[in-house]
Scaffold this active site. Sequence first.
Site, mmCIF file in Angstrom:
data_model
loop_
_atom_site.group_PDB
_atom_site.id
_atom_site.type_symbol
_atom_site.label_atom_id
_atom_site.label_comp_id
_atom_site.label_asym_id
_atom_site.label_seq_id
_atom_site.Cartn_x
_atom_site.Cartn_y
_atom_site.Cartn_z
ATOM 1 N N ASP A 1 0.885 -1.218 -0.177
ATOM 2 C CA ASP A 1 -0.048 0.130 0.013
ATOM 3 C C ASP A 1 0.918 1.166 0.025
ATOM 4 O O ASP A 1 2.199 1.179 0.422
ATOM 5 C CB ASP A 1 -0.759 -0.101 1.193
ATOM 6 C CG ASP A 1 -0.185 -0.043 2.535
ATOM 7 O OD1 ASP A 1 0.654 -0.769 2.595
ATOM 8 O OD2 ASP A 1 -0.605 0.544 3.387
ATOM 9 N N GLU B 1 -0.016 -0.847 5.753
ATOM 10 C CA GLU B 1 0.995 -0.578 6.423
ATOM 11 C C GLU B 1 0.993 1.069 6.824
ATOM 12 O O GLU B 1 1.331 1.615 8.033
ATOM 13 C CB GLU B 1 2.544 -0.829 6.049
ATOM 14 C CG GLU B 1 3.534 -0.460 7.101
ATOM 15 C CD GLU B 1 4.347 0.793 7.140
ATOM 16 O OE1 GLU B 1 4.866 1.266 8.105
ATOM 17 O OE2 GLU B 1 3.809 1.695 6.229
#
Length: 276
Positions: free
Chosen positions: A92, A156
């Site tokens: 991400d 994250e």
Amino acid sequence: MTEMTTDGTACTAPTLRPGDLSNPVAVAQALIRLPSVSPDPGESQQLLASMLETLGFSVTHLPFGEGAERTPNFFARLGTGGPHICYAGHTDVVPPGRVDDWRYPPYEAHIADGLLYGRGACDMKGGIAAFVAAVARQVAAGGVQGSISLLITGDEEGPATYGTSKVLEWMQAHDQIPDYCLVGEPTNPRVLGEMVKVGRRGSLNAQIVVEGTQGHVAYPQRADNPAHRLLAVLEALRATPLDHGTQYFEPSSLQVTSIDIGNDATNVIPARLRHN
Ligand SMILES: [Zn+2]
């Protein structure tokens, strides 16, 4: 094939041949061209998993969480013996902000003057591409002694509730804890190899809500302006050292990331505001 990204800019769907996997730039470009603002909707992770399967990894997809909060993660391992080294990372990325502010569109993975531009080029699709290329080259050179794994999360940059920590619990329960782990986060501000981090900062997020009393700017004595109060609070917080750092880490810092008043009127003192 061309498709549209969520911000309306065109991007080219990746077409990678197995031989390209040893080229970290090609791998990074393919990953960057799949937008994956946190939490990763999953496409870039699917692509990464397919790359690893091409190299011989067995991939276990580990989506944790419920419904809309479901986070894509996976654990992939090549080999079963020891020593076992794990590359850890995330697919991400943070939002691109104003697309017009970018020199090149954030999901084009454009190369100019020897630099790769794109959201996640640094943090951390570039790092993941380096993992893939390193393994691909080792496989081409005769294979891996011991085993190599990848722990990949799709959250994250966000709350990360159903990310790396949940995968670690799964790894422990399935006897997959590595002997060594390398996290591919960007840590070298100037020169590649200038430092290896031995730990990770913690973080605490807080929201302050300041209440005041609404009023007309022409009659400030009848109002209580929360913006003025917040300035004083923030200055006091900012001026107070949290700690003095250590031999390895800089002092902790307080960063204001947002101040929200939401007041469209220039002649009204707002009743309330908040900051993160
Ligand atoms: Zn990162």
